[in-house]
Design an enzyme around this catalytic site. Structure first.
Site, mmCIF file in Angstrom:
data_model
loop_
_atom_site.group_PDB
_atom_site.id
_atom_site.type_symbol
_atom_site.label_atom_id
_atom_site.label_comp_id
_atom_site.label_asym_id
_atom_site.label_seq_id
_atom_site.Cartn_x
_atom_site.Cartn_y
_atom_site.Cartn_z
ATOM 1 N N GLU A 23 -7.669 -20.077 -7.485
ATOM 2 C CA GLU A 23 -7.642 -20.852 -6.248
ATOM 3 C C GLU A 23 -8.973 -21.558 -6.112
ATOM 4 O O GLU A 23 -10.025 -21.004 -6.444
ATOM 5 C CB GLU A 23 -7.400 -19.961 -5.028
ATOM 6 C CG GLU A 23 -7.374 -20.752 -3.728
ATOM 7 C CD GLU A 23 -6.873 -19.949 -2.538
ATOM 8 O OE1 GLU A 23 -6.556 -20.562 -1.504
ATOM 9 O OE2 GLU A 23 -6.796 -18.712 -2.645
ATOM 10 N N CYS A 228 -4.068 -19.746 -0.071
ATOM 11 C CA CYS A 228 -3.926 -20.476 1.194
ATOM 12 C C CYS A 228 -4.128 -21.972 1.029
ATOM 13 O O CYS A 228 -3.680 -22.764 1.862
ATOM 14 C CB CYS A 228 -4.919 -19.923 2.210
ATOM 15 S SG CYS A 228 -4.575 -18.222 2.701
ATOM 16 N N ASN A 369 3.302 -19.390 -0.523
ATOM 17 C CA ASN A 369 2.207 -18.517 -0.920
ATOM 18 C C ASN A 369 2.383 -17.120 -0.328
ATOM 19 O O ASN A 369 2.845 -16.215 -1.008
ATOM 20 C CB ASN A 369 0.869 -19.120 -0.485
ATOM 21 C CG ASN A 369 -0.276 -18.144 -0.645
ATOM 22 O OD1 ASN A 369 -0.380 -17.493 -1.678
ATOM 23 N ND2 ASN A 369 -1.104 -18.005 0.367
ATOM 24 N N GLU A 370 2.041 -16.940 0.934
ATOM 25 C CA GLU A 370 2.264 -15.642 1.576
ATOM 26 C C GLU A 370 2.811 -15.857 2.985
ATOM 27 O O GLU A 370 2.328 -15.274 3.954
ATOM 28 C CB GLU A 370 0.998 -14.784 1.576
ATOM 29 C CG GLU A 370 -0.224 -15.442 2.183
ATOM 30 C CD GLU A 370 -1.474 -14.575 2.057
ATOM 31 O OE1 GLU A 370 -1.473 -13.624 1.251
ATOM 32 O OE2 GLU A 370 -2.449 -14.860 2.774
#
Length: 648
Positions: A23, A228, A369-370
């Site tokens: 990331e 994120c 992503n989450e």
């Protein structure tokens, strides 16, 4: 301690279980793995900051960031002009005028340029100079100005259009945190792009020392680009892969979601730095991520937005019934075409034009992503829409779902209930569920058997995990906890498909989050104890897990045994202070006769330290590192260590 290896084994679901998660956080891309040395090379930087209310993020163009007049200030003028730029997506250029031959400009270059004596560097400069003819002089000096490491004169001719100037130089001296300078003769030149790259950058893209550290872990996969950052602080800030492909200088720059991340440090009373000028040039874009995966022999595993911005930051999302949401789904389909499509297709043709005619053989895509389901956020319905569209056109692509940001809350339970229900009717509905957990070292020891009781109907992707010590340091305590936990991952290889720690990189003095896998500055890199643990497990994974027992092992001894068909890889984590003697390793055969592996000829790779607080420090000799040795008959395994015995 005696280890008895049975004849019962579990084949690994994935031969590429342990991999990497990249990331762009902590200046991991620009200023890091992406080898570009100039900061704000295209005068496209934005300053960003969070407002006083939710969803309120502000940005402003700051094309002058990092650039200053050098020499006689009153003899030069630096202007940043919007319009008629090199690229419409990045609308500014720099107009530089001198009234003397002794003026020029410098670039911040993060902490300054670092050159190695004898090393070569490549220059690319886009200029427009309808009335200027003569030369430009590129100079790199030490920070105090006493050493000139390089000086290159570039002759140019008048041109009313943008022209690309390419040249190179070899450094005469080594400098750290030096000054990059361009001097002009009298007159005016427009600059659209200024780049300096080390000639040894891997594939002309990746900083060599950082690339080699990644490759040495033998990663089975590469998950990218986040995290994120995929979601964005707001949707306008999300990671759109189409902005990151095509010619480097035509890519649309973006402010980084982590630029506004202002959090408390884990040292009491201190406030973490934040970096309002943290940007993404996308010089490291989706093409480069695919290329990086290929160069490392890793499976590419991109993660895509589902039209929901970061749920920790904002409530912004596109309506699932809107045209915009359909565009998100189409973007996923186009990505598969870009990665795998024929050169006769629109996006396959672009891939070939960028230099890769053959398919990247993309097999996996992460959907979100989450994200997690709430009364207002319908993530699970969005996943269903993506799955239906992707599998209709590309039935063999495997999709990764998400269990949300943790493994302890209702978010996690809701997600698993949903996927377990859907998989009953559609076996291809999901290939694995992505789980994330950042916990104290104690949690990892307590959850070594976490996956023993998991259903085997859906595999797990342990996509982001890390042991967070009290001050969140990259110390031996964290590495030992992760190593112990990873013995449990190997034991449950029939349900754990992929696993990766996070985050991967941090530039020294530019970090928003830690602990991190690899630290670096302008010319030096440092592997952490966590890195060496991952390297051990990545290199000595094997193809099958072997059931075994450890007699007289003690409470703080954790073991795993795997094989590749030729060798046994016996991993022993001693998380206690006291040494333990390994007396023997026995293997049960089909005829029930136990044979003893020859320890005195076994190769041993070992990570050890003197204290749980041991860390490695950038620029200094490592306190915690791997050592290779040959075992003796009675092996003493030191306290606070991770060992791999390679024996036949």
């Amino acid at each position: 301690m005696k280890i008895s290896i049975s004849k019962n084994s579990k084949p690994f679901i994935s031969k590429k279980m342990f991999g990497l998660f990249f990331e762009d956080i902590n200046y991991a891309a620009d200023g890091g793995l992406y080898a570009e040395m100039i900061e704000n090379r295209q005068f496209a930087f934005r300053r960003s900051w969070a407002g006083s209310t939710a969803n309120d993020y502000k940005t402003e163009y700051t094309p002058d960031y990092g650039w200053k007049i050098y020499g006689q200030q009153d003899c030069a003028e630096m202007e940043f002009i919007k319009g008629c730029s090199l690229c419409d997506k990045n609308p500014h250029y720099m107009k530089f005028t001198t009234n003397t031959g002794n003026a020029g400009f410098t670039n911040k270059a993060y902490d300054g340029v670092c050159l190695r004596s004898g090393a070569s560097y490549n220059l690319k400069i886009w200029i427009r100079n309808p009335k200027y003819e003569g030369s430009l002089t590129v100079i790199c000096k030490s920070s105090d100005g006493t050493i000139t490491a390089a000086q290159k004169e570039i002759k140019i001719e008048k041109n009313k259009n943008w022209q690309l100037i390419e040249d190179s130089f070899t450094a005469d001296s080594t400098i750290k945190n030096g000054t990059f300078i361009i001097l002009q003769n009298k007159g005016t030149v427009d600059y659209g792009y200024i780049s300096l790259m080390p000639a040894d950058a891997v594939a002309g893209v990746f900083r060599k020392d950082l690339f080699e550290l990644l490759k040495e872990t033998r990663p089975g996969f590469l998950r990218f680009p986040g995290g994120c950052i995929v979601e964005g602080a707001v949707l306008s800030n999300r990671y759109n892969w189409k902005d990151t492909v095509g010619e480097n200088w035509k890519r649309h720059w973006n402010w980084n979601r982590w630029a506004t991340h202002n959090i408390y440090m884990w040292t009491p009373g201190k406030l973490a730095k934040y970096f309002p000028y943290y940007n993404q040039s996308y010089g490291l874009g989706f093409y480069e991520y695919f290329l990086l995966s290929e160069l490392m022999g890793a499976e590419p595993l991109p993660v895509l937005s589902v039209g929901i911005a970061c749920q920790f930051q904002t409530s912004e999302m596109v309506d699932i019934k809107s045209r915009e949401f359909k565009d998100y789904i189409q973007s996923a389909l186009d990505l598969i075409e870009f990665a795998n499509g024929s050169t006769k297709t629109k996006w396959g043709k672009l891939r070939a034009k960028m230099g890769h005619e053959n398919s990247f053989n993309l097999k996996f895509i992460g959907i979100g992503n989450e994200q997690w389901q709430t009364d207002k956020v319908n993530f699970l319905e969005r996943y269903k829409a993506f799955e239906k569209a992707i599998h209709k056109k590309y039935p063999d692509i495997e999709l990764i779902g998400t269990a949300g940001p943790d493994v302890t809350s209702e978010k996690y339970t809701t997600a698993w209930n949903f996927f377990n229900n859907e998989i009953k009717a559609n076996k291809k509905f999901t290939a694995a569920i992505d789980e994330h957990y950042y916990m104290k070292p104690e949690w990892f020891y307590e959850h070594i058997h976490m996956y023993d009781s998991y259903s085997r109907d859906i595999p797990v992707f342990a996509g982001e995990y890390a042991a967070h010590t009290e001050h969140r340091e990259n110390n031996l305590e964290a590495a030992l906890a992760e190593a112990a936990f990873m013995t449990g991952l190997e034991k449950n290889c029939d349900v754990i498909r992929f696993a990766s720690v996070a985050p991967l990189f941090a530039r020294y003095n530019y970090a928003q989050w830690w602990p991190d896998f690899i630290w670096f500055d302008g010319d030096t890199s440092m592997a952490t104890p966590d890195y060496y643990v991952q390297k051990l497990f990545g290199k000595y994974t094997g193809t099958s897990y072997i059931e075994h027992s450890a007699e007289n092992a003690g409470d703080k001894i954790f073991t795993s045994v795997t094989t590749d068909g030729n060798n046994y890889f016996v991993k022993v984590v001693n998380a206690g202070d006291n040494p333990v003697e390994l007396e023997s390793i026995h293997v049960d055969s089909d005829d029930s006769i136990s044979r003893e592996l020859l320890l005195d000829s076994a190769k041993v790779i070992q990570l050890s330290g003197k204290s749980l607080s041991d860390v490695n420090v950038i620029g200094k000799e490592e306190n915690v590192k791997l050592e290779e040795m040959t075992a003796s008959k009675n092996v003493v395994i030191p306290g606070l260590s991770v060992s791999v015995f390679i024996c036949r």
